[in-house]
Design a protein around this motif. Structure first.
Motif, PDB file in Angstrom:
ATOM      1  N   HIS A 130       4.881   0.895  -3.594  1.00 47.86           N
ATOM      2  CA  HIS A 130       4.159  -0.369  -3.728  1.00 47.86           C
ATOM      3  C   HIS A 130       3.108  -0.485  -2.621  1.00 47.86           C
ATOM      4  O   HIS A 130       3.347  -0.061  -1.485  1.00 47.86           O
ATOM      5  N   LEU A 131       1.991  -1.109  -2.967  1.00 52.84           N
ATOM      6  CA  LEU A 131       0.930  -1.335  -1.982  1.00 52.84           C
ATOM      7  C   LEU A 131       0.772  -2.841  -1.781  1.00 52.84           C
ATOM      8  O   LEU A 131       0.688  -3.587  -2.768  1.00 52.84           O
ATOM      9  N   ILE A 132       0.744  -3.278  -0.549  1.00 55.99           N
ATOM     10  CA  ILE A 132       0.534  -4.708  -0.257  1.00 55.99           C
ATOM     11  C   ILE A 132      -0.786  -4.831   0.496  1.00 55.99           C
ATOM     12  O   ILE A 132      -0.931  -4.324   1.617  1.00 55.99           O
ATOM     13  N   ALA A 133      -1.745  -5.503  -0.153  1.00 53.99           N
ATOM     14  CA  ALA A 133      -3.081  -5.655   0.416  1.00 53.99           C
ATOM     15  C   ALA A 133      -3.141  -6.954   1.198  1.00 53.99           C
ATOM     16  O   ALA A 133      -3.479  -8.008   0.660  1.00 53.99           O
ATOM     17  N   SER A 134      -2.789  -6.890   2.461  1.00 54.18           N
ATOM     18  CA  SER A 134      -2.681  -8.121   3.255  1.00 54.18           C
ATOM     19  C   SER A 134      -2.654  -7.776   4.737  1.00 54.18           C
ATOM     20  O   SER A 134      -2.154  -6.716   5.131  1.00 54.18           O
ATOM     21  N   SER A 135      -3.150  -8.705   5.530  1.00 54.23           N
ATOM     22  CA  SER A 135      -2.912  -8.575   6.964  1.00 54.23           C
ATOM     23  C   SER A 135      -1.411  -8.725   7.216  1.00 54.23           C
ATOM     24  O   SER A 135      -0.734  -9.512   6.536  1.00 54.23           O
ATOM     25  N   VAL A 136      -0.886  -8.004   8.174  1.00 53.97           N
ATOM     26  CA  VAL A 136       0.540  -8.140   8.484  1.00 53.97           C
ATOM     27  C   VAL A 136       0.841  -9.497   9.116  1.00 53.97           C
ATOM     28  O   VAL A 136       2.005  -9.860   9.273  1.00 53.97           O
ATOM     29  N   THR A 137      -0.199 -10.238   9.461  1.00 55.98           N
ATOM     30  CA  THR A 137       0.017 -11.549  10.082  1.00 55.98           C
ATOM     31  C   THR A 137       0.098 -12.672   9.042  1.00 55.98           C
ATOM     32  O   THR A 137       0.351 -13.823   9.395  1.00 55.98           O
ATOM     33  N   GLU A 138      -0.141 -12.351   7.767  1.00 57.59           N
ATOM     34  CA  GLU A 138      -0.079 -13.384   6.711  1.00 57.59           C
ATOM     35  C   GLU A 138       1.356 -13.882   6.545  1.00 57.59           C
ATOM     36  O   GLU A 138       2.276 -13.054   6.378  1.00 57.59           O
ATOM     37  N   PRO A 139       1.577 -15.195   6.519  1.00 58.81           N
ATOM     38  CA  PRO A 139       2.941 -15.709   6.374  1.00 58.81           C
ATOM     39  C   PRO A 139       3.614 -15.249   5.079  1.00 58.81           C
ATOM     40  O   PRO A 139       4.817 -15.063   5.036  1.00 58.81           O
ATOM     41  N   GLY A 140       2.829 -15.025   4.000  1.00 57.91           N
ATOM     42  CA  GLY A 140       3.426 -14.635   2.714  1.00 57.91           C
ATOM     43  C   GLY A 140       3.632 -13.139   2.559  1.00 57.91           C
ATOM     44  O   GLY A 140       3.953 -12.662   1.465  1.00 57.91           O
ATOM     45  N   LEU A 141       3.476 -12.406   3.640  1.00 53.38           N
ATOM     46  CA  LEU A 141       3.523 -10.939   3.586  1.00 53.38           C
ATOM     47  C   LEU A 141       4.718 -10.386   2.824  1.00 53.38           C
ATOM     48  O   LEU A 141       4.589  -9.446   2.051  1.00 53.38           O
ATOM     49  N   LEU A 142       5.898 -10.976   3.043  1.00 51.35           N
ATOM     50  CA  LEU A 142       7.124 -10.391   2.506  1.00 51.35           C
ATOM     51  C   LEU A 142       7.537 -10.993   1.158  1.00 51.35           C
ATOM     52  O   LEU A 142       8.637 -10.708   0.678  1.00 51.35           O
ATOM     53  N   ALA A 143       6.631 -11.785   0.553  1.00 48.09           N
ATOM     54  CA  ALA A 143       6.997 -12.500  -0.677  1.00 48.09           C
ATOM     55  C   ALA A 143       7.534 -11.558  -1.760  1.00 48.09           C
ATOM     56  O   ALA A 143       8.492 -11.886  -2.444  1.00 48.09           O
TER      57      ALA A 143
END
Ligand SMILES: C[S@@+](CC[C@H](N)C(=O)[O-])C[C@H]1O[C@@H](n2cnc3c(N)ncnc32)[C@H](O)[C@@H]1O
Length: 173
Positions: A130-143
């Motif tokens: 899986h690829l997650i396109a997000s800053s690691v600082t985003e609160p929703g990172l682990l959604a």
């Protein structure tokens, strides 16, 4: 065939240094990392890598660091073949392909959207990858990441780019 043009700046551009270092090391006769995936990616990218001033010596250091983490991940997955791997600030690192995890593992590579877009162009997909396109600082990172399975978190060369308070928030999450 025209190569993939990249326009990365700041912290994102540093992924080209680590990718190129691993590619250079993989071309050496006694390569430790043997990262031919990195070498193939470098050859597909239209970018003047010589401007990065990365040489084989730096490549060897990067390969030792990467191999150390690969071995940790492989050891963990051998004991926990249904686990999760959360690979933060993955850049264009090819750990997923080097480690080649067992089929019960779900692997999440995380980086900024521009970086993930580049990964999609350069590397193949696979089930449970899986690829997650997000800053690691985003609160929703682990959604989208399952919370009730064992996990190993890998962050190679990421923390220098995180302000201390963001790094602590990330760890506690
Ligand atoms: C030195 S590179 C290392 C890349 C890869 N881990 C490797 O070892 O080849 C640093 C990486 O951290 C990523 N990065 C820095 N800050 C980030 C953030 N807040 N969120 C997601 N990725 C970040 C950059 O985009 C870049 O891919």
């Amino acid at each position: 065939m025209a190569g993939e043009k990249v326009h990365l700046t700041g912290a994102k551009e540093t992924l080209l240094m680590t990718l190129y270092g691993k590619a250079l090391e993989s071309r050496m006769p006694d390569s430790l990392l043997g990262d031919h995936f990195a070498d193939t990616a470098v050859r597909k990218i239209d970018y003047d890598f010589s401007r990065l001033k990365v040489d084989e010596n730096l490549g060897i250091g990067l390969a030792i660091r990467a191999k150390t983490l690969d071995v940790r991940v492989e050891d963990f997955l051998a004991r926990n073949p249904e686990a999760i791997v959360l690979h933060l600030g993955c850049g264009l690192d090819t750990r997923f392909f080097r480690v080649d995890p067992p089929p019960g593992v779900d692997w999440f590579d995380v980086d900024y959207p521009e970086v993930i877009e580049l990964r999609r162009k350069l590397y193949p997909t696979r089930d449970h990858y899986h690829l997650i396109a997000s800053s690691v600082t985003e609160p929703g990172l682990l959604a989208g990441v399952p919370r009730h399975r064992l996990a190993i978190v890998v962050a190679e060369g990421l923390t220098p780019y995180l302000p201390a308070d963001e790094g602590l928030r990330l760890l506690s999450r």
